[in-house]
Design a protein around this motif. Sequence first.
Motif, mmCIF file in Angstrom:
data_model
loop_
_atom_site.group_PDB
_atom_site.id
_atom_site.type_symbol
_atom_site.label_atom_id
_atom_site.label_comp_id
_atom_site.label_asym_id
_atom_site.label_seq_id
_atom_site.Cartn_x
_atom_site.Cartn_y
_atom_site.Cartn_z
ATOM 1 N N GLU A 43 19.129 -12.894 0.087
ATOM 2 C CA GLU A 43 18.684 -14.292 -0.034
ATOM 3 C C GLU A 43 17.299 -14.483 0.570
ATOM 4 N N PHE A 44 17.068 -13.817 1.669
ATOM 5 C CA PHE A 44 15.749 -13.862 2.308
ATOM 6 C C PHE A 44 14.688 -13.382 1.325
ATOM 7 N N ALA A 47 14.252 -15.832 -1.668
ATOM 8 C CA ALA A 47 13.547 -17.081 -1.350
ATOM 9 C C ALA A 47 12.044 -16.835 -1.276
ATOM 10 N N ILE A 48 11.667 -15.715 -0.652
ATOM 11 C CA ILE A 48 10.248 -15.394 -0.507
ATOM 12 C C ILE A 48 9.612 -15.114 -1.873
ATOM 13 N N PHE A 51 9.451 -18.256 -4.111
ATOM 14 C CA PHE A 51 8.392 -19.134 -3.615
ATOM 15 C C PHE A 51 7.044 -18.655 -4.149
ATOM 16 N N ILE A 55 5.679 -21.155 -7.169
ATOM 17 C CA ILE A 55 5.070 -22.295 -6.497
ATOM 18 C C ILE A 55 3.895 -22.823 -7.324
ATOM 19 N N ILE A 64 0.599 -27.889 -2.165
ATOM 20 C CA ILE A 64 1.756 -27.141 -2.653
ATOM 21 C C ILE A 64 2.807 -28.117 -3.161
ATOM 22 N N ASP A 66 6.390 -28.584 -6.178
ATOM 23 C CA ASP A 66 7.260 -27.973 -7.180
ATOM 24 C C ASP A 66 6.952 -28.493 -8.578
ATOM 25 N N LEU B 8 9.100 -24.015 -1.029
ATOM 26 C CA LEU B 8 8.475 -23.777 0.269
ATOM 27 C C LEU B 8 9.505 -23.915 1.379
ATOM 28 N N ASN B 10 12.796 -23.559 1.264
ATOM 29 C CA ASN B 10 13.708 -22.403 1.279
ATOM 30 C C ASN B 10 13.067 -21.207 1.947
ATOM 31 N N ALA B 11 11.832 -20.905 1.547
ATOM 32 C CA ALA B 11 11.151 -19.725 2.086
ATOM 33 C C ALA B 11 10.978 -19.869 3.596
ATOM 34 N N GLU B 14 14.366 -19.469 5.451
ATOM 35 C CA GLU B 14 14.799 -18.066 5.519
ATOM 36 C C GLU B 14 13.966 -17.310 6.551
#
Lengths: 207, 207
Positions: A43-44, A47-48, A51, A55, A64, A66, B8, B10-11, B14
């Motif tokens: 999940e980590f 998410a990265i 993003f 983004i 920034i 969505d 953003l 979420n990232a 985490e």
Amino acid sequence: MEFSSKLLQNAVNEMAQLPGVGKRTALRLVLHLLKRPKNQTEEFAKAITQFRENIKLCKNCHNISDVDLCEICSNHKRQTEIICVVEDIRDVMAIENTSQFLGHYHVLGGKISPMEGIGPHQLTIESLVDKVKAGKVEEIIFALSSTMEGDTTNFYIYRKLKDFPIRMSAIARGISVGGELEYADEITLGRSIINRVPFEQSIKNTH
Amino acid sequence: MEFSSKLLQNAVNEMAQLPGVGKRTALRLVLHLLKRPKNQTEEFAKAITQFRENIKLCKNCHNISDVDLCEICSNHKRQTEIICVVEDIRDVMAIENTSQFLGHYHVLGGKISPMEGIGPHQLTIESLVDKVKAGKVEEIIFALSSTMEGDTTNFYIYRKLKDFPIRMSAIARGISVGGELEYADEITLGRSIINRVPFEQSIKNTH
């Protein structure tokens, strides 16, 4: 540092590329992942990656977001004719937290910095000039940090815009509210005297 | 902290789960990724995920390894009858750097810590006892950090093994080489006096 495992070495090297993270800290962070379930690491990573992949930057203010037009830019209650120029999203968040600004932002995405190889064309300065040319801007507020790079960037933009019929201002520098004079640095204290405000105004602002 | 973007948020959330990384640091790290090419973030995520997915523990010493039997355990020049008990791979790396130990290791994977909910059965203590039962071990060296948890773990293992015909020792605690006596804490200085070594031996060790 020599590692007994290539996988560990790769993970540590990648982690150590984050700013402020050295090899030792990177090893600590990576070993921490081993103590958590596998799916948390997935999940980590997800998410990265998501993003970074998905983004968007708001097409108006370059913050920034969505969606194509961020919440601030699509809010009809906000004044479009006052634009606050900031470096990145952290400054937008900081100013939004004060609830004292109801205009729009313009996120530059950095500051002019020859040392780091960042020139004006890597920032969103052209887009700011276009907004001013379109004629709907009344005031630009410079809110960059007061470093060499910040001042250079302010001045560059100032020169680009000085012939347009707009006001340009910079956020006030001075002693922080509740701050003791004796601990303030001389430059800040000096500027707070030069840029003093009428007493009636100063009462109105703090109460 | 309120974010203008779910991706953003979420990232950052985490990233903030890593030890010692708060929300603000997490935001700084995540924004840094935006300044680098997309494929670098992909590689970062890939290295982390592959590490977590594919990492193995050496079946003999439980150290992190890419293969079933780690380099140290498969090295025939090392003494199998002396085992140094450590907490994790960082301690192995630190001791290997000294080039003073040529035996095997046994990586516990942590210390007994009721506060963190870590009991003896979550560590590799049983496997250490099995090695001793097999009869090929002559000496166990305890090299855990000298905290409450480290001492508890040492003592737990000591009690499990005390009836076997093996030597058990602990690494020496004392004033660091080059250290000034006046700045040392009393407990360390006290132990360095109690555990003093014959002068001839101390010369041999340091030169």
